[in-house]
Design a protein around this motif. Sequence first.
Motif, PDB file in Angstrom:
ATOM      1  N   MET A 176       0.811  -1.210   0.000  1.00  0.00           N
ATOM      2  CA  MET A 176       0.000   0.000   0.000  1.00  0.00           C
ATOM      3  C   MET A 176       0.853   1.274   0.000  1.00  0.00           C
ATOM      4  SD  MET A 176      -3.079  -1.059  -0.124  1.00  0.00           S
ATOM      5  CE  MET A 176      -4.001   0.423   0.333  1.00  0.00           C
ATOM      6  N   THR A 177       1.914   1.267   0.819  1.00  0.00           N
ATOM      7  CA  THR A 177       2.680   2.509   1.007  1.00  0.00           C
ATOM      8  C   THR A 177       4.098   2.448   0.459  1.00  0.00           C
ATOM      9  OG1 THR A 177       3.377   1.777   3.219  1.00  0.00           O
ATOM     10  CG2 THR A 177       1.345   3.070   3.065  1.00  0.00           C
ATOM     11  N   GLY A 178       4.560   1.280   0.036  1.00  0.00           N
ATOM     12  CA  GLY A 178       5.914   1.165  -0.480  1.00  0.00           C
ATOM     13  C   GLY A 178       6.939   0.971   0.618  1.00  0.00           C
ATOM     14  N   PHE A 179       8.158   1.420   0.362  1.00  0.00           N
ATOM     15  CA  PHE A 179       9.259   1.216   1.305  1.00  0.00           C
ATOM     16  C   PHE A 179       9.143   2.144   2.508  1.00  0.00           C
ATOM     17  CE2 PHE A 179      11.173  -0.496  -2.564  1.00  0.00           C
ATOM     18  CZ  PHE A 179      11.840  -1.612  -2.087  1.00  0.00           C
ATOM     19  N   TYR A 180       9.607   1.643   3.657  1.00  0.00           N
ATOM     20  CA  TYR A 180       9.662   2.468   4.857  1.00  0.00           C
ATOM     21  C   TYR A 180      10.692   1.868   5.815  1.00  0.00           C
ATOM     22  CZ  TYR A 180       6.712  -1.178   6.992  1.00  0.00           C
ATOM     23  OH  TYR A 180       6.224  -2.376   7.460  1.00  0.00           O
ATOM     24  N   LEU A 181      11.075   2.646   6.829  1.00  0.00           N
ATOM     25  CA  LEU A 181      12.016   2.192   7.842  1.00  0.00           C
ATOM     26  C   LEU A 181      11.259   1.810   9.097  1.00  0.00           C
ATOM     27  CD1 LEU A 181      14.897   4.818   7.511  1.00  0.00           C
ATOM     28  CD2 LEU A 181      14.861   2.478   6.640  1.00  0.00           C
ATOM     29  N   GLU A 182      11.618   0.665   9.662  1.00  0.00           N
ATOM     30  CA  GLU A 182      11.016   0.177  10.889  1.00  0.00           C
ATOM     31  C   GLU A 182      12.097   0.090  11.955  1.00  0.00           C
ATOM     32  OE1 GLU A 182       8.011  -3.317  11.256  1.00  0.00           O
ATOM     33  OE2 GLU A 182      10.004  -4.208  11.472  1.00  0.00           O
ATOM     34  N   LYS A 183      11.808   0.611  13.145  1.00  0.00           N
ATOM     35  CA  LYS A 183      12.811   0.586  14.205  1.00  0.00           C
ATOM     36  C   LYS A 183      13.181  -0.843  14.552  1.00  0.00           C
ATOM     37  CE  LYS A 183      13.960   2.431  18.768  1.00  0.00           C
ATOM     38  NZ  LYS A 183      14.585   1.182  19.231  1.00  0.00           N
ATOM     39  N   HIS A 184      14.470  -1.113  14.569  1.00  0.00           N
ATOM     40  CA  HIS A 184      15.018  -2.432  14.885  1.00  0.00           C
ATOM     41  C   HIS A 184      15.258  -2.520  16.392  1.00  0.00           C
ATOM     42  CE1 HIS A 184      17.964  -5.751  14.997  1.00  0.00           C
ATOM     43  NE2 HIS A 184      17.511  -6.091  13.803  1.00  0.00           N
ATOM     44  N   ALA A 185      15.144  -3.702  16.926  1.00  0.00           N
ATOM     45  CA  ALA A 185      15.457  -3.890  18.346  1.00  0.00           C
ATOM     46  C   ALA A 185      16.900  -3.473  18.614  1.00  0.00           C
ATOM     47  CB  ALA A 185      15.243  -5.346  18.743  1.00  0.00           C
ATOM     48  N   ASP A 186      17.136  -2.923  19.784  1.00  0.00           N
ATOM     49  CA  ASP A 186      18.484  -2.513  20.152  1.00  0.00           C
ATOM     50  C   ASP A 186      19.420  -3.721  20.120  1.00  0.00           C
ATOM     51  OD1 ASP A 186      17.681   0.086  20.527  1.00  0.00           O
ATOM     52  OD2 ASP A 186      17.310  -0.171  22.669  1.00  0.00           O
ATOM     53  N   ILE A 187      20.617  -3.500  19.635  1.00  0.00           N
ATOM     54  CA  ILE A 187      21.615  -4.568  19.583  1.00  0.00           C
ATOM     55  C   ILE A 187      22.430  -4.553  20.871  1.00  0.00           C
ATOM     56  CG2 ILE A 187      23.718  -5.349  18.422  1.00  0.00           C
ATOM     57  CD1 ILE A 187      22.565  -4.361  15.808  1.00  0.00           C
ATOM     58  N   GLU A 188      22.540  -5.708  21.486  1.00  0.00           N
ATOM     59  CA  GLU A 188      23.300  -5.819  22.723  1.00  0.00           C
ATOM     60  C   GLU A 188      24.515  -6.723  22.512  1.00  0.00           C
ATOM     61  OE1 GLU A 188      20.763  -7.181  25.818  1.00  0.00           O
ATOM     62  OE2 GLU A 188      19.488  -5.393  25.819  1.00  0.00           O
ATOM     63  N   ILE A 189      25.632  -6.330  23.069  1.00  0.00           N
ATOM     64  CA  ILE A 189      26.851  -7.132  23.017  1.00  0.00           C
ATOM     65  C   ILE A 189      26.957  -7.874  24.339  1.00  0.00           C
ATOM     66  CG2 ILE A 189      29.336  -7.134  22.624  1.00  0.00           C
ATOM     67  CD1 ILE A 189      27.651  -6.030  20.296  1.00  0.00           C
ATOM     68  N   ASN A 190      26.752  -9.177  24.305  1.00  0.00           N
ATOM     69  CA  ASN A 190      26.688  -9.975  25.533  1.00  0.00           C
ATOM     70  C   ASN A 190      28.005 -10.644  25.895  1.00  0.00           C
ATOM     71  OD1 ASN A 190      23.885  -9.452  25.905  1.00  0.00           O
ATOM     72  ND2 ASN A 190      23.417 -10.976  24.326  1.00  0.00           N
ATOM     73  N   GLU A 191      29.036 -10.395  25.108  1.00  0.00           N
ATOM     74  CA  GLU A 191      30.325 -11.032  25.370  1.00  0.00           C
ATOM     75  C   GLU A 191      31.058 -10.309  26.498  1.00  0.00           C
ATOM     76  OE1 GLU A 191      31.351 -13.769  23.857  1.00  0.00           O
ATOM     77  OE2 GLU A 191      29.534 -13.839  22.619  1.00  0.00           O
ATOM     78  N   ASP A 192      31.602 -11.092  27.442  1.00  0.00           N
ATOM     79  CA  ASP A 192      32.394 -10.500  28.517  1.00  0.00           C
ATOM     80  C   ASP A 192      33.735  -9.981  27.997  1.00  0.00           C
ATOM     81  OD1 ASP A 192      30.421 -11.183  30.362  1.00  0.00           O
ATOM     82  OD2 ASP A 192      31.296 -13.167  30.700  1.00  0.00           O
ATOM     83  N   LYS A 193      34.256 -10.665  26.984  1.00  0.00           N
ATOM     84  CA  LYS A 193      35.552 -10.298  26.440  1.00  0.00           C
ATOM     85  C   LYS A 193      35.504 -10.431  24.925  1.00  0.00           C
ATOM     86  CE  LYS A 193      40.454 -11.709  26.602  1.00  0.00           C
ATOM     87  NZ  LYS A 193      41.445 -12.600  27.261  1.00  0.00           N
ATOM     88  N   ILE A 194      36.044  -9.450  24.224  1.00  0.00           N
ATOM     89  CA  ILE A 194      36.076  -9.477  22.766  1.00  0.00           C
ATOM     90  C   ILE A 194      37.449  -9.977  22.341  1.00  0.00           C
ATOM     91  CG2 ILE A 194      35.812  -8.157  20.661  1.00  0.00           C
ATOM     92  CD1 ILE A 194      33.281  -8.337  22.366  1.00  0.00           C
ATOM     93  N   TYR A 195      37.468 -11.085  21.611  1.00  0.00           N
ATOM     94  CA  TYR A 195      38.738 -11.678  21.180  1.00  0.00           C
ATOM     95  C   TYR A 195      39.132 -11.154  19.804  1.00  0.00           C
ATOM     96  CZ  TYR A 195      37.886 -14.813  25.077  1.00  0.00           C
ATOM     97  OH  TYR A 195      37.653 -15.314  26.327  1.00  0.00           O
ATOM     98  N   GLY A 196      40.416 -11.249  19.498  1.00  0.00           N
ATOM     99  CA  GLY A 196      40.900 -10.815  18.197  1.00  0.00           C
ATOM    100  C   GLY A 196      41.072  -9.303  18.121  1.00  0.00           C
ATOM    101  N   VAL A 197      40.944  -8.771  16.885  1.00  0.00           N
ATOM    102  CA  VAL A 197      41.235  -7.358  16.632  1.00  0.00           C
ATOM    103  C   VAL A 197      39.961  -6.566  16.343  1.00  0.00           C
ATOM    104  CG1 VAL A 197      43.575  -7.784  15.808  1.00  0.00           C
ATOM    105  CG2 VAL A 197      41.661  -7.882  14.195  1.00  0.00           C
ATOM    106  N   HIS A 198      38.830  -7.054  16.854  1.00  0.00           N
ATOM    107  CA  HIS A 198      37.551  -6.412  16.562  1.00  0.00           C
ATOM    108  C   HIS A 198      37.542  -4.921  16.918  1.00  0.00           C
ATOM    109  CE1 HIS A 198      36.342 -10.455  15.913  1.00  0.00           C
ATOM    110  NE2 HIS A 198      35.042 -10.208  15.898  1.00  0.00           N
ATOM    111  N   THR A 199      37.916  -4.608  18.136  1.00  0.00           N
ATOM    112  CA  THR A 199      37.855  -3.217  18.600  1.00  0.00           C
ATOM    113  C   THR A 199      38.742  -2.324  17.754  1.00  0.00           C
ATOM    114  OG1 THR A 199      37.404  -3.976  20.865  1.00  0.00           O
ATOM    115  CG2 THR A 199      38.169  -1.709  20.578  1.00  0.00           C
ATOM    116  N   GLU A 200      39.944  -2.804  17.456  1.00  0.00           N
ATOM    117  CA  GLU A 200      40.892  -2.029  16.643  1.00  0.00           C
ATOM    118  C   GLU A 200      40.323  -1.752  15.256  1.00  0.00           C
ATOM    119  OE1 GLU A 200      45.106  -2.893  14.336  1.00  0.00           O
ATOM    120  OE2 GLU A 200      44.678  -3.954  16.200  1.00  0.00           O
ATOM    121  N   LYS A 201      39.733  -2.764  14.624  1.00  0.00           N
ATOM    122  CA  LYS A 201      39.198  -2.606  13.266  1.00  0.00           C
ATOM    123  C   LYS A 201      37.944  -1.736  13.247  1.00  0.00           C
ATOM    124  CE  LYS A 201      42.264  -5.352  11.332  1.00  0.00           C
ATOM    125  NZ  LYS A 201      43.325  -4.815  10.453  1.00  0.00           N
TER     126      LYS A 201
END
Length: 233
Positions: free
Chosen positions: A10-35
Amino acid sequence: QIYSIRCSQMTGFYLEKHADIEINEDKIYGVHTEKVNKVLNAFPNFNKNLGVILSGAKGIGKSLFSKILAVEAVKKGLPVIIVDTYIPGLANFIEEIEQEVMVMFDEFDKTFGGVNKSDGMADPQTELLTLFDGLAQGKKLYVITCNNLNTLSDYLVNRPGRFHYHFRFNYPTAEEVREYLLDKLAPEYHSEIHKVVAFSKKIKLNYDCLSAIALELNDGETFEDAIMDLNIV
């Protein structure tokens, strides 16, 4: 905020609010933060779109990286749009967005590589090339996750003009396997770690596999017994 693209007859494309993304890891391994910092620090310096490819097998950190990137982008005031479904005309809708945004194509090879084009219609991946070329108004940060590079268009891979960065995610090394298990296992089960490390040199183990192994070992099973029942081949 984080949004998903949806389409109504009926209305075409639109944006829908996505659920908030949560990071549940206690520790991030590798070079994720740096990248992640590398990408977000580079984006303001570009006078055109910035593209990032995240490639590698399942379960080795691509999704976690994209989640961290999305969360940090929002903190910097950059809206995030997640594209998880192919709909004809999608490229035109995204082109109309003039504000600076991050657009994340999750499992790009699956979402856009497995779609058969209709008669007279452009291939789904080809349809998006004009987006990545930056010919439309508004500067955007495009991020695609991909399990199988072979299913990506030749016009995307090895094209730094379209995708400036290509972060390749590999299986954990023996040292990374040891570090992960030292963090996750109770001290009384550390004696099993050398068995898992030796096994990882023969069979590639992603972080999903290591998490499952750690769960079993923390229940008191030996590695030999645990691996017999786990869905790891």
